[in-house]
Design a protein around this motif. Structure first.
Motif, short mmCIF file in Angstrom:
data_model
loop_
_atom_site.label_atom_id
_atom_site.label_comp_id
_atom_site.label_asym_id
_atom_site.label_seq_id
_atom_site.Cartn_x
_atom_site.Cartn_y
_atom_site.Cartn_z
N ALA A 9 -39.68 36.04 -15.62
CA ALA A 9 -38.66 34.98 -15.51
C ALA A 9 -39.30 33.65 -15.14
CB ALA A 9 -37.61 35.37 -14.49
N LEU A 10 -40.30 33.67 -14.27
CA LEU A 10 -41.01 32.45 -13.90
C LEU A 10 -41.77 31.88 -15.10
CD1 LEU A 10 -42.38 33.52 -10.40
CD2 LEU A 10 -40.80 31.63 -10.83
N LEU A 11 -42.43 32.76 -15.85
CA LEU A 11 -43.16 32.30 -17.04
C LEU A 11 -42.21 31.71 -18.07
CD1 LEU A 11 -45.69 35.25 -17.48
CD2 LEU A 11 -46.23 32.90 -16.79
N LYS A 12 -41.08 32.37 -18.26
CA LYS A 12 -40.10 31.91 -19.23
C LYS A 12 -39.56 30.54 -18.85
CE LYS A 12 -35.68 33.29 -21.30
NZ LYS A 12 -34.61 34.34 -21.29
N ALA A 13 -39.37 30.32 -17.55
CA ALA A 13 -38.83 29.04 -17.06
C ALA A 13 -39.93 28.00 -16.86
CB ALA A 13 -38.08 29.25 -15.76
N ALA A 14 -41.20 28.38 -17.12
CA ALA A 14 -42.34 27.49 -16.94
C ALA A 14 -42.40 26.95 -15.51
CB ALA A 14 -42.29 26.34 -17.94
N ILE A 15 -42.17 27.85 -14.53
CA ILE A 15 -42.22 27.49 -13.12
C ILE A 15 -43.32 28.31 -12.45
CG2 ILE A 15 -40.97 27.52 -10.92
CD1 ILE A 15 -38.39 27.14 -12.46
N THR A 16 -44.26 27.67 -11.82
CA THR A 16 -45.33 28.38 -11.13
C THR A 16 -44.84 28.88 -9.79
OG1 THR A 16 -46.13 26.40 -9.99
CG2 THR A 16 -47.02 26.85 -12.22
N PRO A 17 -45.50 29.91 -9.22
CA PRO A 17 -45.13 30.37 -7.88
C PRO A 17 -45.18 29.24 -6.85
CG PRO A 17 -46.52 31.99 -8.94
CD PRO A 17 -46.50 30.79 -9.84
N GLU A 18 -46.16 28.34 -7.00
CA GLU A 18 -46.27 27.22 -6.07
C GLU A 18 -45.07 26.28 -6.19
OE1 GLU A 18 -50.04 29.11 -6.79
OE2 GLU A 18 -48.61 28.20 -8.19
N ALA A 21 -42.06 27.95 -4.64
CA ALA A 21 -42.14 27.88 -3.19
C ALA A 21 -41.68 26.52 -2.67
CB ALA A 21 -43.57 28.16 -2.74
N GLU A 22 -42.10 25.47 -3.36
CA GLU A 22 -41.71 24.12 -2.95
C GLU A 22 -40.22 23.90 -3.13
OE1 GLU A 22 -42.88 19.46 -3.96
OE2 GLU A 22 -44.05 21.12 -4.80
N ARG A 23 -39.67 24.43 -4.24
CA ARG A 23 -38.25 24.22 -4.52
C ARG A 23 -37.35 24.87 -3.49
NH1 ARG A 23 -37.05 22.87 -9.96
NH2 ARG A 23 -34.84 23.06 -9.38
N ILE A 24 -37.72 26.07 -3.02
CA ILE A 24 -36.83 26.78 -2.09
C ILE A 24 -37.36 26.76 -0.66
CG2 ILE A 24 -35.93 28.27 -3.91
CD1 ILE A 24 -37.68 30.49 -2.91
N GLN A 25 -38.44 25.96 -0.45
CA GLN A 25 -38.97 25.68 0.88
C GLN A 25 -39.44 26.94 1.62
OE1 GLN A 25 -35.84 23.34 2.77
NE2 GLN A 25 -36.63 21.47 1.85
N VAL A 26 -40.32 27.67 0.94
CA VAL A 26 -41.04 28.77 1.57
C VAL A 26 -42.51 28.58 1.25
CG1 VAL A 26 -39.08 30.36 1.39
CG2 VAL A 26 -40.80 30.30 -0.43
N SER A 27 -43.37 29.39 1.84
CA SER A 27 -44.80 29.26 1.58
C SER A 27 -45.16 29.89 0.23
CB SER A 27 -45.60 29.95 2.69
OG SER A 27 -45.46 31.35 2.60
N ALA A 28 -46.23 29.39 -0.35
CA ALA A 28 -46.71 29.95 -1.62
C ALA A 28 -47.10 31.41 -1.44
CB ALA A 28 -47.88 29.13 -2.13
N LYS A 29 -47.63 31.77 -0.27
CA LYS A 29 -48.00 33.16 0.01
C LYS A 29 -46.78 34.07 -0.05
CE LYS A 29 -52.47 33.06 0.85
NZ LYS A 29 -53.43 33.87 0.04
N THR A 30 -45.66 33.55 0.44
CA THR A 30 -44.43 34.34 0.42
C THR A 30 -44.02 34.65 -1.02
OG1 THR A 30 -43.64 33.45 2.53
CG2 THR A 30 -41.98 34.34 1.03
N VAL A 31 -44.06 33.64 -1.87
CA VAL A 31 -43.70 33.84 -3.27
C VAL A 31 -44.67 34.81 -3.93
CG1 VAL A 31 -43.41 32.74 -5.52
CG2 VAL A 31 -42.59 31.60 -3.46
N GLU A 32 -45.93 34.70 -3.62
CA GLU A 32 -46.93 35.62 -4.19
C GLU A 32 -46.61 37.06 -3.81
OE1 GLU A 32 -50.83 34.45 -3.07
OE2 GLU A 32 -50.74 32.51 -4.09
#
Length: 252
Positions: A9-18, A21-32
């Motif tokens: 879903a992230l690839l389809k939306a062209a949104i990186t995990p980073e 993370a910024e959009r929903i205000q969590v750490s990149a590690k959390t998204v990973e």
């Protein structure tokens, strides 16, 4: 184990995990961890992500909700129950057609009542298609065994096939309109389905009764729900097995 649905879903939306993370205000590690270890986000984050990625929560995290919670969400997807199709007022039909902007789907054997109920139906569908709404119309194949069987069950014999030919005279006015697609189907129809973006009217069928005398469920899609999407998937399965009634100006 990774959450491949979330990754896709992230690839389809062209949104990186980073970026997520910024959009929903969590750490990149959390998204990973959500992606690579299939960790379950908090409910508020699941909702934000499903809206952002335009995917259902139930699809991205199928085990997130308990059986009891899933049942409650399904109940919330049912906004109205009508004892029979004739109880659905013209105002309801008009609102649904008028507000749809992405997709209108009609799955019936004949559904002749619809253009008779709303004389502006063809003009509405034409206008919607011209403004970018995809219109999909599925009619029962008048030569098929299932249409003959349905006519026999309702006690009207060959009149069911005649109804299909009659309603086709209306819809054929749309055959040159880009964005309008029509197919015949030969599937047993357990429900007639009328879809309008994220709302839907499901007219259940009961043996020996005409569809007009059977209940209708008014559904509204919820990101954590499955009920709406069950019928949406059913519609799509019938669509994929259908045969084009006419060659559409734009391939569908």
């Amino acid at each position: 184990m990774a959450n491949e649905r979330l990754r896709e879903a992230l690839l389809k939306a062209a949104i990186t995990p980073e970026a997520l993370a910024e959009r929903i205000q969590v750490s990149a590690k959390t998204v990973e961890r959500w992606v690579n270890l299939d960790r379950l986000p908090y409910a508020r984050h699941r909702h934000e992500i499903s809206v952002l990625l335009e995917e259902r929560e139930a699809y991205l995290w199928p085990n997130a909700l308990s059986t009891e919670r899933s049942a409650k969400v399904a109940q919330s997807e049912v906004t109205q129950v009508y004892p029979r199709r004739s109880s659905v007022t013209i105002d309801v039909w008009r609102r649904l057609f008028d507000q749809a902007s992405r997709k209108i789907g009609i799955l019936v054997y004949a559904g002749l009542f619809l253009p008779e109920l709303e004389p502006r139906l063809i003009a509405i569908l034409k206008s919607k298609a011209e403004s970018g709404t995809r219109v999909e119309i599925l009619l029962g194949d008048p030569e098929s065994e299932v249409v003959a069987q349905r006519g026999a069950e309702e006690g009207i014999g060959g009149a069911m096939a005649s109804k299909v030919h009659n309603v086709l005279a209306y819809y054929s006015q749309l055959r040159t309109v880009p964005g309008v697609f029509a197919r015949f189907h030969s599937t047993p129809l357990y429900n007639s389905i009328y879809r309008f973006d994220d709302e839907m009217l499901v007219n259940v069928h009961a043996y020996g009764f005409p569809a007009a005398h059977c209940p209708v469920f008014h559904l509204r899609r919820l990101s954590a729900g499955e009920l709406f999407d069950t019928y949406a998937d059913s519609f799509d399965r019938v669509w994929s097995s259908g045969t084009p009634i006419w060659e559409s100006p734009v391939a569908g």
